[in-house]
Enzyme design. Sequence first.
Site, PDB file in Angstrom:
ATOM      1  N   ASP A   1     -12.400  -6.013  -0.444  1.00  0.00           N
ATOM      2  CA  ASP A   1     -13.213  -7.226  -0.405  1.00  0.00           C
ATOM      3  C   ASP A   1     -14.539  -6.945   0.287  1.00  0.00           C
ATOM      4  O   ASP A   1     -14.640  -6.051   1.121  1.00  0.00           O
ATOM      5  CB  ASP A   1     -12.473  -8.363   0.321  1.00  0.00           C
TER       6      ASP A   1
ATOM      7  N   GLU B   1       0.831  -1.208   0.000  1.00  0.00           N
ATOM      8  CA  GLU B   1       0.000   0.000   0.000  1.00  0.00           C
ATOM      9  C   GLU B   1       0.868   1.261   0.000  1.00  0.00           C
ATOM     10  O   GLU B   1       0.459   2.309  -0.496  1.00  0.00           O
ATOM     11  CB  GLU B   1      -0.895   0.014   1.241  1.00  0.00           C
TER      12      GLU B   1
END
Lengths: 261, 261
Positions: free
Chosen positions: A219, A33
């Site tokens: 998700d 990230e």
Amino acid sequence: MTPSGDQLEDAVVSHIEDRPISSILIIIAMQAEALPLVNKFQLTEELSMLPKGVPWVCYRGIYKNLNINLIWPGKDLSLGVDSVGTVSASLVTYASIQALKPDLIINAGTAGGFKAKGASVGDVFLASACAFHDRRIPIPVFDMYGIGLRQAFSSPNLLKELNLKVGKLSTGDSLDMSPQDEASIVANDATIKDMEGAAVAYVADLLKVPAIFVKAVTDIVDGEKPTAEEFLQNLVAVTAALDQAVTQVLDFINGKCLSQL
Amino acid sequence: MTPSGDQLEDAVVSHIEDRPISSILIIIAMQAEALPLVNKFQLTEELSMLPKGVPWVCYRGIYKNLNINLIWPGKDLSLGVDSVGTVSASLVTYASIQALKPDLIINAGTAGGFKAKGASVGDVFLASACAFHDRRIPIPVFDMYGIGLRQAFSSPNLLKELNLKVGKLSTGDSLDMSPQDEASIVANDATIKDMEGAAVAYVADLLKVPAIFVKAVTDIVDGEKPTAEEFLQNLVAVTAALDQAVTQVLDFINGKCLSQL
């Protein structure tokens, strides 16, 4: 917060509310990230700020009128995986606030989202508040301490300008979700679920630094795909959306005071 | 641990193994557990060591040839209850190691015990190892990171001399135990369950300070009484047993090197 704590916070915030934000601390959990932001802002590694022997990673640089400090807890020294979760996040938040005294913390990262609350994969949320969902202490008042609800720093103009989604964030140290976690997440009225946010919020509140939470959905927790599989599948693409949002947030912050966010 | 990490640890430990232990850092979670030790060792409050604004409490004093530093995270600033759990424990452990560079950490506190593994109320355990039971990350290697198993500093002579019970400690941020927690506690082969130990072990390992864990059983997790009720009922009496054990540990440590524990 005691009355004296409130007064202290008010004094600190009012002191920095009347000048443009200068120093930003971006706290991230995973290297995947963080690295796109390192590249995008051409940050350089800073080795002297952190204690010796820890795997924590700090990159610094200047973007427009902002001093950017990007910190992540790095790879576990024995296992080589990202040091995710609340303990590592709280430690790097504490150590980097102490070293840098930032004007504002941005906790950026990926999260699970609840489709029942309107989240889709790739959405970027600005969290309105953070709480824990895996600290159940069924003794009066301790129960509230365990939940640890904290409001994010109020940033209505940022929210309007960037057209981000808004929702409550619930934090726990597990990637999966047990029935007990789920009950707590529902009680927290959460739209997104991560593994660090409420810990960053706790430390930021403790040391009186305003914090905002930018979370991109990898998700769908209440969907049909297994979380771990969906998370890994979407991590790279969603990280790109996250990095774009963080850039937009920095562009908006640049030149503004805290009270203008 | 990487090979270089091992070598570093060996070098640090061997450096202090050949001189008597001088500085002890006792980390405790609750004020009720800490105050009897403050009184017993006539410790005095130290205000300068910790950052301003945090509720953390530090008491210091000299007992025999030992410099005793007793730290606990204090009362939550907004709610007034003890700042229990892994986030607060990891923060005070980190900050006090940085400030004090102790030779040895003693994490002392109360715990739940499993009668199926031989624990009774009032027993005092020396933990052989610590692990987490509420950090489920079902991705290879991340799963082991979540469990975070760490051995306590080996102290066979201390164990023999004091006739303490020995068992594995499992840590989680909830006072209760969900079925998922229970499965992880069984997998961790734990005899006792607390809310801080594995976090203290994580930070001690990160900063290469030897740590031992002295835990007194307040409640039987696999018994018939509700945990919260049994915990509160036994807290005062069991704290007395804990304080007695900590005193015996300090008496044993006094004048010895780490390698003699």
